[in-house]
Design a protein around this motif. Structure first.
Motif, PDB file in Angstrom:
ATOM      1  N   UNK A  31       0.799  -1.226   0.000  1.00 12.99           N
ATOM      2  CA  UNK A  31       0.000   0.000   0.000  1.00 12.99           C
ATOM      3  C   UNK A  31       0.825   1.266   0.000  1.00 12.99           C
ATOM      4  N   UNK A  32       0.678   2.060   1.049  1.00 15.68           N
ATOM      5  CA  UNK A  32       1.390   3.330   1.159  1.00 15.68           C
ATOM      6  C   UNK A  32       2.867   3.133   1.445  1.00 15.68           C
ATOM      7  N   UNK A  33       3.238   1.964   1.919  1.00 17.26           N
ATOM      8  CA  UNK A  33       4.633   1.699   2.277  1.00 17.26           C
ATOM      9  C   UNK A  33       4.987   2.110   3.689  1.00 17.26           C
ATOM     10  N   UNK A  34       4.031   2.661   4.441  1.00 21.34           N
ATOM     11  CA  UNK A  34       4.363   3.150   5.782  1.00 21.34           C
ATOM     12  C   UNK A  34       4.679   2.017   6.753  1.00 21.34           C
ATOM     13  N   UNK A  50      10.471  -8.196   2.342  1.00 21.53           N
ATOM     14  CA  UNK A  50       9.828  -8.407   1.041  1.00 21.53           C
ATOM     15  C   UNK A  50       8.373  -7.988   1.170  1.00 21.53           C
ATOM     16  N   UNK A  51       7.898  -7.189   0.215  1.00 19.69           N
ATOM     17  CA  UNK A  51       6.537  -6.661   0.300  1.00 19.69           C
ATOM     18  C   UNK A  51       5.745  -7.002  -0.951  1.00 19.69           C
ATOM     19  N   UNK A  52       4.500  -7.433  -0.742  1.00 19.85           N
ATOM     20  CA  UNK A  52       3.586  -7.785  -1.830  1.00 19.85           C
ATOM     21  C   UNK A  52       2.544  -6.695  -2.019  1.00 19.85           C
ATOM     22  N   UNK A  53       2.164  -6.437  -3.251  1.00 15.35           N
ATOM     23  CA  UNK A  53       0.962  -5.657  -3.553  1.00 15.35           C
ATOM     24  C   UNK A  53       0.586  -5.902  -5.005  1.00 15.35           C
ATOM     25  N   UNK A  54      -0.667  -6.305  -5.220  1.00 15.05           N
ATOM     26  CA  UNK A  54      -1.126  -6.593  -6.584  1.00 15.05           C
ATOM     27  C   UNK A  54      -1.607  -5.344  -7.304  1.00 15.05           C
ATOM     28  N   UNK A  55      -1.731  -4.233  -6.576  1.00 10.85           N
ATOM     29  CA  UNK A  55      -2.176  -2.974  -7.178  1.00 10.85           C
ATOM     30  C   UNK A  55      -0.957  -2.241  -7.729  1.00 10.85           C
ATOM     31  N   UNK A  66      18.398  -1.380  -0.339  1.00 13.21           N
ATOM     32  CA  UNK A  66      18.957  -2.684  -0.703  1.00 13.21           C
ATOM     33  C   UNK A  66      18.367  -3.822   0.138  1.00 13.21           C
ATOM     34  N   UNK A  67      17.760  -3.485   1.257  1.00 13.69           N
ATOM     35  CA  UNK A  67      17.168  -4.507   2.123  1.00 13.69           C
ATOM     36  C   UNK A  67      15.723  -4.809   1.753  1.00 13.69           C
ATOM     37  N   UNK A  68      15.212  -4.122   0.730  1.00 14.67           N
ATOM     38  CA  UNK A  68      13.787  -4.181   0.404  1.00 14.67           C
ATOM     39  C   UNK A  68      13.556  -4.750  -0.991  1.00 14.67           C
ATOM     40  N   UNK A  69      12.567  -5.631  -1.112  1.00 20.35           N
ATOM     41  CA  UNK A  69      12.154  -6.178  -2.407  1.00 20.35           C
ATOM     42  C   UNK A  69      10.653  -6.019  -2.562  1.00 20.35           C
ATOM     43  N   UNK A  70      10.214  -5.370  -3.650  1.00 17.32           N
ATOM     44  CA  UNK A  70       8.788  -5.225  -3.942  1.00 17.32           C
ATOM     45  C   UNK A  70       8.362  -6.341  -4.891  1.00 17.32           C
ATOM     46  N   UNK A  80       5.649 -19.294  -3.311  1.00 18.05           N
ATOM     47  CA  UNK A  80       6.348 -19.369  -4.600  1.00 18.05           C
ATOM     48  C   UNK A  80       7.240 -18.165  -4.847  1.00 18.05           C
ATOM     49  N   UNK A  81       6.715 -16.970  -4.547  1.00 20.59           N
ATOM     50  CA  UNK A  81       7.504 -15.763  -4.782  1.00 20.59           C
ATOM     51  C   UNK A  81       8.669 -15.642  -3.807  1.00 20.59           C
ATOM     52  N   UNK A  82       8.464 -16.065  -2.569  1.00 22.72           N
ATOM     53  CA  UNK A  82       9.584 -16.043  -1.631  1.00 22.72           C
ATOM     54  C   UNK A  82      10.684 -16.997  -2.099  1.00 22.72           C
TER      55      UNK A  82
END
Length: 300
Positions: A31-34, A50-55, A66-70, A80-82
């Motif tokens: 979402x907002x990433x907060x 690791x963060x998921x969002x289908x929108x 560098x510690x973050x994957x969208x 599966x995605x992990x």
């Protein structure tokens, strides 16, 4: 950055993760990433989020870190995605279910009863099924079933019959079209509540929200390390009941298995016996928070 409202129960949900600085965490609803930003602040250079969002709109909020994957995908494909990103176990999973304030506030998304717009309601606009398609193609039995099951609409069959009769003369294609029909079935002095129940039912059907939640929950048992936390915020009774049952028992039925000595065999320990709800101050600032319930459990 795409404009989003503040997430609900932000402090309590992030605290509930009990973040280890070098741990691996998942934000199921970026979402907002907060929420993700709050988790990143607690991680050291060896931590990972690791963060998921289908929108697709949410990706504009992704931090350059560098510690973050969208991951632009539905969290029903969590495992599966992990694995694709080389992760087999994690230390915490956070999910803030439902529709974001941003999605409600954009008329053309069709989520809100407040605006006139196309009856879309897709969280992932790459999918083909829209609310308009549901209303145009489902039978009376199918419509009545989804209104009753997902919206607890008391006169679901009457509403379904009215929609099927109306679509023979004119497509039910916009939120205004649907509102006009719904108001003819709504109980006096409860029109807004009734309208919200109908919209909720359609949204859940279009996005397969209950099936997606079930699939995700079942994957968490194998993914969480011992001591890892599952933190879920839900917004209606169907979601909350499912989350509560799963956290208590480790299965969707809520049946607590016991060993020979009568000890619980659940893979989880409840961190919160009762759901955490927003205080008056948060409800005053964010009306969306009024129905929110936060539950936390820990993998044994």
């Amino acid at each position: 950055m795409t404009a989003y409202h503040n997430p609900v129960l932000l402090r309590q949900s992030v605290e509930g993760l009990n973040v280890r600085p070098d741990g691996i965490y998942v934000d199921l609803t970026f979402g907002s990433g907060q929420s993700s930003q709050a988790i990143l602040q607690l991680l050291n250079p060896f931590g990972l989020l690791l963060a998921f969002d289908q929108d697709a709109d949410a990706q504009a909020n992704a931090p350059q870190d560098s510690r973050f994957t969208f991951i632009s995908a539905n969290f029903r494909h969590l495992k599966n995605y992990l694995q694709y990103h080389g992760v087999s176990r994690v230390d915490g999973i956070l999910g803030d279910l439902g529709v974001s304030s941003h999605q409600f506030d954009v008329a053309e998304r069709g989520f809100s009863t407040r605006f006139d717009g196309p009856l879309d309601m897709r969280m992932d606009r790459r999918k083909s099924l829209t609310a308009a398609h549901v209303l145009a193609s489902y039978s009376i039995d199918e419509l009545a079933g989804l209104f009753y099951r997902y919206g607890e609409v008391f006169n679901a069959r009457r509403l379904a019959q009215m929609i099927v009769q109306a679509r023979e003369h004119h497509p039910v294609a916009t939120t205004s079209d649907l509102r006009e029909l719904v108001m003819q079935c709504a109980p006096k002095n409860r029109e807004n509540r009734y309208l919200a129940q109908v919209f909720q039912a359609l949204r859940i059907e279009v996005n397969q929200e209950m099936e997606v939640l079930e699939e995700m929950l079942q994957q968490t048992i194998a993914l969480l390390n011992p001591g890892g936390r599952l933190v879920i915020i839900s917004y209606h009774s169907l979601e909350d009941r499912l989350v509560k049952q799963f956290m208590r028992s480790g299965n969707l039925q809520g049946t607590v298995e016991k060993d020979f000595y009568g000890n619980s065999q659940s893979p989880f320990r409840l961190v919160t016996r009762k759901a955490i709800v927003p205080d008056e101050a948060e409800m005053e600032l964010n009306s969306r928070s009024r129905s929110a319930k936060l539950r936390i459990c820990e993998k044994i």
